[in-house]
Structure formats: C-alpha cells, structure tokens
Design a protein around this motif. Structure first.
Motif: not given
Length: 169
Positions: A93-104
């Motif tokens: 939706a026009g935003l950048i979402v950054v999440r912790l992800d061990p498989q990232g």
C-alpha cells in the motif's frame, strides 16, 4: 575663580489623573459585589485535548543514500536488531514493511544500516536524499518505512480534517 550656586525649589504637585475619584460608600459596596460576582463565575470551558499515547511505537526520520541505505541506530536498537539480522522487506500500500525473518534474504549491514532493495525503491519512487519516516513497533518486531508520497497523502488528509476542508496553496 567664582562659583555660582543655584537652588531649585520643588513644590508638591498632585497629578489628578493618577488618583481615582472617591465614591460614596454605597456605590463602593455595589462595585465590590460586582467584582465578587465576577470572581465567582465558573471557569471557561477547555477544549478537548488528544488522549496520551497508548502505543509503544518509536519514530525516526532518515535520508536514504545513493546505495539505498537508511541509517537510524535508535530505531534499530529499539527493535533489538543487530548487524547481520535477517529481514523480509516488501512494499504494501505504498509503504515499505520490514520484518524480522530467520529465512529472510536481506540483512542489516555491518554498520547496522537497513539496505532497501532497488526494486522496492523503484516501486516507492525513492531517490537518494529523500527523507523517510521510520515507524518501529518493537512489540511486533516490525518497521514501517513511510516514503514522501505516503506522507503527502497522510498530511493532506490530516490538514483537510484540521482546517475544515480548506485548501491552501
């Protein structure tokens, strides 16, 4: 050599405009009652103020550099992320979402900077030097990056509500 001495006399002078006229006792009592009534009036109503913050979000502003890096140590520290932390980064939706992800696939740089991929920068129309609002939710372990276009939309909406729909150029 001859010295002259001068003496100047000062008379008692009363300035009438500085002394209020005296009033009869009954008029003075009426004035006291009016003054007392004015002092007993209820206080003026106060406007409703916004409620205090309920969340634990941490905010920051940072510029994106020519390589797509964002540096804000306070945000990274609040999230508990360190160098090499694996992350999942996507646009929503026009935003950048950054999440912790061990498989990232993405990681924080050795200096603890967040590197936004070129594809995400392109989707959001980011250019080097753009200032971004960083909104970290430490409890949820998520960082939402607000590009200028998203901020423009939010600010326009808030200003329209605050100004009653007035348009200012």
């Amino acid at each position: 050599m001859r010295r002259l001495a001068a003496v100047i006399g000062v008379a008692d002078v009363t300035v009438a405009s500085l002394i209020p006229p005296s009033m009869p006792p009954e008029q003075g009592q009426r004035m006291d009652r009016r003054l007392g009534a004015a002092l007993r009036r209820p206080p003026l109503p106060l406007p409703d103020l916004p409620t205090p913050r309920a969340g634990s979000s941490v905010y920051g502003l940072a510029a994106i550099d020519v390589s797509g890096r964002i540096a804000d140590r306070m945000i990274v520290r609040a999230l508990g992320w360190g160098c090499g932390t694996r992350l999942h980064i996507h646009e929503s939706a026009g935003l950048i979402v950054v999440r912790l992800d061990p498989q990232g696939v993405f990681t924080l740089t050795g200096q603890g900077h967040l590197h936004l991929p070129a594809a995400v920068r392109k989707w959001c129309g980011l250019k080097p030097g753009d200032r971004l609002l960083l909104a970290a939710d430490p409890d949820g372990g998520v960082l939402v990056v607000h590009p200028p276009a998203a901020l423009d939309a939010v600010v326009a909406q808030m200003h329209a509500a605050a100004l009653g729909g007035e348009q200012h150029e």
